[in-house]
Design a protein around this motif. Structure first.
Motif, PDB file in Angstrom:
ATOM      1  N   UNK A 131     -14.483 -13.365 -17.308  1.00 50.09           N
ATOM      2  CA  UNK A 131     -15.486 -12.679 -17.300  1.00 50.09           C
ATOM      3  C   UNK A 131     -15.969 -12.296 -16.052  1.00 50.09           C
ATOM      4  N   UNK A 132     -16.519 -11.077 -15.811  1.00 47.40           N
ATOM      5  CA  UNK A 132     -17.027 -10.360 -14.601  1.00 47.40           C
ATOM      6  C   UNK A 132     -18.449 -11.020 -14.025  1.00 47.40           C
ATOM      7  N   UNK A 133     -18.383 -11.472 -12.815  1.00 44.41           N
ATOM      8  CA  UNK A 133     -19.691 -11.964 -12.436  1.00 44.41           C
ATOM      9  C   UNK A 133     -20.226 -10.766 -11.882  1.00 44.41           C
ATOM     10  N   UNK A 134     -21.623 -11.008 -11.757  1.00 50.47           N
ATOM     11  CA  UNK A 134     -22.574  -9.841 -11.056  1.00 50.47           C
ATOM     12  C   UNK A 134     -22.255  -9.576  -9.725  1.00 50.47           C
TER      13      UNK A 134
ATOM     14  N   UNK B 190     -19.868  -7.488 -29.548  1.00 49.86           N
ATOM     15  CA  UNK B 190     -20.338  -8.956 -29.674  1.00 49.86           C
ATOM     16  C   UNK B 190     -19.166 -10.025 -29.206  1.00 49.86           C
ATOM     17  N   UNK B 191     -18.066  -9.420 -29.567  1.00 52.72           N
ATOM     18  CA  UNK B 191     -16.898 -10.484 -29.301  1.00 52.72           C
ATOM     19  C   UNK B 191     -16.447 -10.157 -27.775  1.00 52.72           C
ATOM     20  N   UNK B 192     -16.942  -9.178 -27.231  1.00 47.94           N
ATOM     21  CA  UNK B 192     -16.650  -9.047 -25.684  1.00 47.94           C
ATOM     22  C   UNK B 192     -17.691  -9.373 -24.663  1.00 47.94           C
ATOM     23  N   UNK B 193     -18.807 -10.144 -25.227  1.00 45.89           N
ATOM     24  CA  UNK B 193     -19.601 -10.592 -24.232  1.00 45.89           C
ATOM     25  C   UNK B 193     -20.053 -12.002 -24.199  1.00 45.89           C
ATOM     26  N   UNK B 194     -20.294 -12.389 -23.065  1.00 44.83           N
ATOM     27  CA  UNK B 194     -20.493 -13.758 -22.815  1.00 44.83           C
ATOM     28  C   UNK B 194     -21.939 -14.117 -22.202  1.00 44.83           C
ATOM     29  N   UNK B 195     -22.505 -14.789 -22.845  1.00 42.83           N
ATOM     30  CA  UNK B 195     -22.301 -15.859 -23.986  1.00 42.83           C
ATOM     31  C   UNK B 195     -22.429 -14.878 -25.498  1.00 42.83           C
TER      32      UNK B 195
END
Length: 750
Positions: A479-482, A598-603
């Motif tokens: 995941x990419x952090x802000x 939806x599958x590419x989002x965390x959470x």
């Protein structure tokens, strides 16, 4: 012209491997051919067909002299040199049937073990003819006789032997021909001699029988045939006819003088034609006196009057002069009349004599015709006899002279350099064939490519503007952090304040859901702002802004022809880049067959816009946000695939959802399903302001895209443009101008 040059240079850039490998392989094949092919040597003898030498056969009936050979005659000599008869003479003279090169040594030969001499000679002759060549030098009588062999000495020996065999053959043929011609000529001469004597006797007998006496000299008979003599009657008729012609001329001249004097007598004495025409001294003197008296009479009458005695006396003298002039003219007219009568009488006498001769000559016409025929026949026999006798004497003389029309002017010598194979020629041919093959292969590869490679190609094939070419980028699984210090240009809309759909229950407002993309590729345009990848999305963004100045362009649909062309990635990056630039943007996942947002989002989201349409959830509760850019996310959650997905997208509820989002967002990016597998995009076309059509670079077929996109005219009319995705920049430079799609510009700082 510049377009053609661009196409050629582009073809060279794209297919440079073909242009290198194929000619290299061809050169390698050429080198291999040079290594395995044995060297061959060619020797040449030059033979001259001399037109100044003695000819017997072909000029027997022509005057002796230097008669130049024509092209057909030289061509005939070439055929003689190329004949199997001459070749067999060389084979036998040099015993080539026993030479291993001609007997097939080193290879299976059915005649090598055979004892038949004729078969071995025929096989050697075939080998001989295969390596011999005859050529005529341009516009000359010189013939080049060449022979190619593995041995230089053998090549020279055989080339000279061919020329010698040709000369020997010409001598033999000429001797045989002259011998046969002499025998025939002798028989013909004896026959003509007897016929000429018989014809002379027939002429003499005919003259004695018909009492015909000639005066000698050449003449022409009544039948028009040439005769040896002129008959007496013909001589008299000729002379009398000449005299008649002269008499008729004299009569005409006398009649003309008489007519003229009669005209002059009718003229007045004062007219000048009287003296000028006749040229008579008496008349001229009298007329001059008359004119002098006339002038004096006119002078006196003018002074003293016409009745004056002197004037009357002058008029009497003038009248006397008139009488004298008329009398002189009468005397001249009488003389002319007498001349005319004499000439006419002579003419009539000659005509009567001529008529008598003509009537007498008609009685002997048949005799003259017979005489002319006999004399003509005798002359022909004598002429033929003389000609044949002359030719016979020439033929007898030349039987002892061994002279031919051909001679060797340049004998063959053993060559020092090989003639075959020519290294430079073989390599040049191999390279030329390699280049032609490379061009053909390259053109074939271009023709069967059938996919999109350049922006120009996309615009020409689809009739739409190509917005950008997006390079192929690798994805990260983390995941990419802000980003630290990220600031929003404008505050995101208050999702809780949006009006709920009609009939929906009012759910409790919850804290806004924050998401991060688990796939870094979904927001690569934001994380790597100074790159070709991001610049491609900026081009799409600018096109959307410019389109908004023309007509409303808030709802932008992202679709493609086939799955896996990267439309979802394009939609996410475009939405993120617009949001990062300070625009209020919401990204909607509208692919009911394969939702990916939806599958590419965390959470992982727990609700989506289907729940909002069904009234189970408020729009604010279903909408999340990517905190670093402020991008609003409206995912889609499916427990099972809907049977009628097109009905969902075409429903009034989905249109109401888009209308509510129009009120709060600057842009609504809709990730749509692909066009070819399903009809969902066709159902939602009226609700979308513009479309961005994604085409995978170098993969999607041009025919497939054209068949599906151009068939949807309403979608094509709303098309914002086409995007070529997943482009290989290194390969792209072979299709476009080098240096366009490079990051070096950004690294140079402007």
């Amino acid at each position: 012209m510049s377009a053609l040059i661009d196409q050629v240079t582009g073809l060279a850039r794209r297919q440079y491997r073909v242009f290198i490998i194929v000619p290299a392989v061809a050169l390698a094949i050429g080198l291999l051919y040079l290594l395995v092919t044995p060297s061959q040597y060619t020797a040449t003898t030059t033979l001259l067909i001399d037109s100044t030498t003695l000819r017997v056969l072909q000029n027997q009936l022509q005057p002796q002299g230097d008669v130049p050979l024509d092209t057909l005659q030289v061509g005939s000599q070439v055929e003689i040199l190329a004949s199997r008869k001459l070749g067999l003479a060389v084979v036998r003279d040099l015993h080539l049937a026993d030479d291993p090169e001609f007997a097939g040594a080193g290879s299976w030969n059915p005649f090598a073990s055979s004892g038949a001499t004729e078969d071995r000679e025929q096989h050697a002759l075939d080998e001989f003819l295969a390596h011999r060549s005859i050529a005529r030098a341009d516009k000359t009588y010189a013939l080049n006789i060449s022979y190619t062999s593995k041995s230089a000495a053998t090549a020279a020996k055989i080339a000279n032997a061919i020329a010698e065999a040709y000369i020997d053959d010409q001598l033999g043929a000429k001797y045989q021909t002259v011998t046969r011609a002499g025998a025939w000529l002798q028989d013909r001469i004896n026959e003509l001699k007897s016929k000429a004597a018989a014809a002379d006797r027939a002429v003499l007998d005919f003259k004695e029988k018909n009492n015909i006496v000639d005066l000698g000299g050449a003449g022409t008979s009544a039948a028009g045939a040439n005769t040896f003599s002129r008959l007496i009657g013909e001589q008299q008729l000729y002379e009398l006819n000449s005299q008649l012609a002269t008499a008729r001329g004299a009569t005409s001249e006398a009649k003309a003088r008489l007519d003229r004097i009669e005209q002059v007598r009718k003229m007045d004495v004062s007219e000048g034609a009287v003296a000028d025409t006749l040229k008579n001294e008496v008349i001229t003197r009298l007329r001059n006196q008359y004119m002098d008296l006339s002038a004096r009479e006119a002078n006196i009458s003018g002074r003293y009057g016409a009745d004056h005695a002197a004037a009357a006396n002058l008029r009497d003298q003038m009248e006397e002069l008139r009488r004298n002039i008329r009398a002189e003219l009468g005397r001249i007219a009488g003389s002319y009349r007498s001349d005319y009568e004499i000439a006419r009488t002579r003419e009539e006498n000659l005509e009567r004599s001529l008529a008598t001769l003509v009537s007498e000559g008609q009685l002997t016409n048949r005799d003259k015709l017979g005489l002319a025929e006999l004399e003509s026949s005798a002359k022909v026999y004598h002429t033929l006899f003389d000609n044949f006798l002359q030719r016979y004497m020439e033929a007898i003389q030349q039987q002892s002279f061994p002279i031919t029309d051909a001679r060797i002017i340049s004998p063959a010598v053993a060559p020092t350099k090989k003639s075959k194979p020519v290294t430079s020629l073989v390599l040049a041919i191999a390279l030329s064939l390699g280049l032609m093959a490379s061009v053909g292969i390259a053109a074939l590869r271009e023709a069967v490519d059938g996919v999109f490679r350049t922006a120009r190609q996309a615009e020409q094939e689809l009739g739409a503007r190509c917005l950008s070419v997006i390079p192929l980028a690798s994805a990260s699984a983390s995941p990419v952090l802000p980003r630290s210090g990220a600031a929003m240009v404008t505050d995101p809309p208050d999702l809780a304040a949006l009006p709920p759909p009609q009939g929906a229950l009012e759910p409790a407002v919850t804290e806004e859901q924050r998401y991060a993309f688990s796939d870094s590729l979904k927001r690569r345009a934001v994380d790597d702002p100074i790159s070709v990848f991001t610049e491609a999305f900026r081009a799409i963004k600018v096109s959307a802004w410019l389109q908004a100045n023309v007509r409303e362009n808030k709802v932008i649909g992202i679709t493609s022809t086939l799955p896996s062309e990267g439309k979802s990635t394009v939609a996410a990056n475009l939405a993120a880049l617009m949001a990062d630039a300070g625009r209020r943007v919401v990204l909607i996942d509208a692919d009911l067959r394969n939702p990916t947002l939806a599958r590419s989002l965390t959470p992982r989201p727990q609700a989506g816009w289907l729940e909002v349409m069904s009234g189970k959830l408020d729009l604010a509760q279903a909408t999340g946000r990517e905190p670093t850019t402020g991008l609003a996310l409206l995912p889609l959650l499916l427990t099972e695939a809907p049977v009628h997905s097109d009905e969902v997208l075409a429903s009034q509820g989905f249109r109401d959802l888009l209308e509510r989002l129009r009120q709060s967002y600057d842009y609504i990016i809709v990730d749509l399903p692909p066009l070819a597998p399903v009809v969902d995009v066709r159902a939602i076309v009226p609700a979308i302001d513009s479309f961005v059509f994604v085409v995978e670079w170098g993969a999607t077929s041009v025919k497939t895209v054209r068949r599906h996109l151009l068939a949807e005219t309403e979608l094509h009319d709303r098309l914002l443009g086409v995007v070529l995705n997943k482009a290989n920049l290194r390969m792209l430079e072979r299709f476009e101008q080098p240096g366009i799609y490079q990051n070096g510009y950004y690294m140079r700082g402007g």
